[in-house]
Design a protein around this motif. Structure first.
Motif, PDB file in Angstrom:
ATOM      1  N   MET A  56       0.939  -4.008  -7.125  1.00  0.00           N
ATOM      2  CA  MET A  56       2.030  -4.359  -6.205  1.00  0.00           C
ATOM      3  C   MET A  56       3.287  -3.553  -6.541  1.00  0.00           C
ATOM      4  N   PHE A  57       3.626  -3.446  -7.824  1.00  0.00           N
ATOM      5  CA  PHE A  57       4.788  -2.647  -8.211  1.00  0.00           C
ATOM      6  C   PHE A  57       4.594  -1.176  -7.846  1.00  0.00           C
ATOM      7  N   ALA A  58       3.342  -0.720  -7.848  1.00  0.00           N
ATOM      8  CA  ALA A  58       3.045   0.678  -7.499  1.00  0.00           C
ATOM      9  C   ALA A  58       3.020   0.908  -5.988  1.00  0.00           C
ATOM     10  N   GLY A  59       3.244  -0.154  -5.209  1.00  0.00           N
ATOM     11  CA  GLY A  59       3.236  -0.019  -3.761  1.00  0.00           C
ATOM     12  C   GLY A  59       1.848   0.036  -3.177  1.00  0.00           C
ATOM     13  N   ARG A  60       0.866  -0.476  -3.891  1.00  0.00           N
ATOM     14  CA  ARG A  60      -0.547  -0.447  -3.471  1.00  0.00           C
ATOM     15  C   ARG A  60      -1.010  -1.862  -3.123  1.00  0.00           C
ATOM     16  N   GLU A  61      -0.315  -2.495  -2.183  1.00  0.00           N
ATOM     17  CA  GLU A  61      -0.609  -3.888  -1.826  1.00  0.00           C
ATOM     18  C   GLU A  61      -2.053  -4.068  -1.366  1.00  0.00           C
ATOM     19  N   GLU A  62      -2.568  -3.138  -0.588  1.00  0.00           N
ATOM     20  CA  GLU A  62      -3.946  -3.255  -0.085  1.00  0.00           C
ATOM     21  C   GLU A  62      -4.947  -3.268  -1.240  1.00  0.00           C
ATOM     22  N   GLU A  63      -4.722  -2.460  -2.246  1.00  0.00           N
ATOM     23  CA  GLU A  63      -5.628  -2.411  -3.390  1.00  0.00           C
ATOM     24  C   GLU A  63      -5.473  -3.640  -4.274  1.00  0.00           C
ATOM     25  N   ALA A  64      -4.286  -4.224  -4.276  1.00  0.00           N
ATOM     26  CA  ALA A  64      -4.059  -5.416  -5.100  1.00  0.00           C
ATOM     27  C   ALA A  64      -4.939  -6.545  -4.590  1.00  0.00           C
TER      28      ALA A  64
END
Length: 186
Positions: free
Chosen positions: A178-186
């Motif tokens: 989430m901090f990396a901006g990868r919400e879909e992968e989270a």
């Protein structure tokens, strides 16, 4: 070099640390001073069960302004340097946003994040966070992640998920994504 009770050992220039450390001196803690290349890093541990490591990064030119300040649980300081070899200064730290979330303090999970210095400010280094979390994902032994049942007599004091402890990886990995901006992968 360590500063204690306002005295400077090993020749630290008082002008470098005078103003930003006044509050820390009142707390009565020792501060270590390290030259990290681009900044001076002042660090100290206040002691106590859950508290606190204080870190300050100071500019290396007068008036020696504080460019970063961190106060966090635990006894480990931030790491400062060119962590990913891109020529920019980064900070490795941990966020305590998940402390006490569905667990006790001791069972809480922290999420490692990286900040990069550019345009006179520290900002999330989403690429470095993603690189780190990808390595963590690849190192997981998947059969090691288990939802362990919380004993019935302890359920009132523990928050878990559906009466089970939450494995720390289930918080660390999606939190970092989430901090990396990868919400879909989270």
């Amino acid at each position: 070099t360590t500063i204690r009770q306002g005295y400077f050992e090993e020749g630290v220039n008082e002008a470098v640390v005078r103003s930003p450390t006044e509050e820390l001196h009142r707390l009565g803690i020792g501060l270590s001073v390290e030259d990290t290349g681009e900044f001076y890093q002042l660090s100290g541990f206040t002691g106590g069960r859950h508290c606190c490591t204080l870190d300050l990064l100071l500019s290396k030119k007068e008036p020696y302004e504080t460019v970063f300040r961190s106060s966090k649980d635990g006894d480990s300081s931030i790491s400062v340097g060119d962590i990913d070899g891109d020529g920019k200064t980064e900070i490795e730290t941990k966020t305590d946003i998940f402390l006490y979330w569905r667990d006790s303090y001791a069972g809480s999970t922290v999420v490692k994040v990286f900040l990069e210095y550019s345009s006179n400010a520290f900002k999330l280094d989403k690429d470095l966070i993603y690189s780190y979390v990808t390595k963590e994902i690849n190192n997981i032994e998947y059969d090691s992640i288990k939802f362990v049942l919380i004993e019935e007599e302890s359920r009132e004091d523990w928050y878990g998920w559906e009466d089970h402890y939450i494995p720390h990886e289930i918080i660390e990995i999606p939190g970092a994504l989430m901090f990396a901006g990868r919400e879909e992968e989270a």
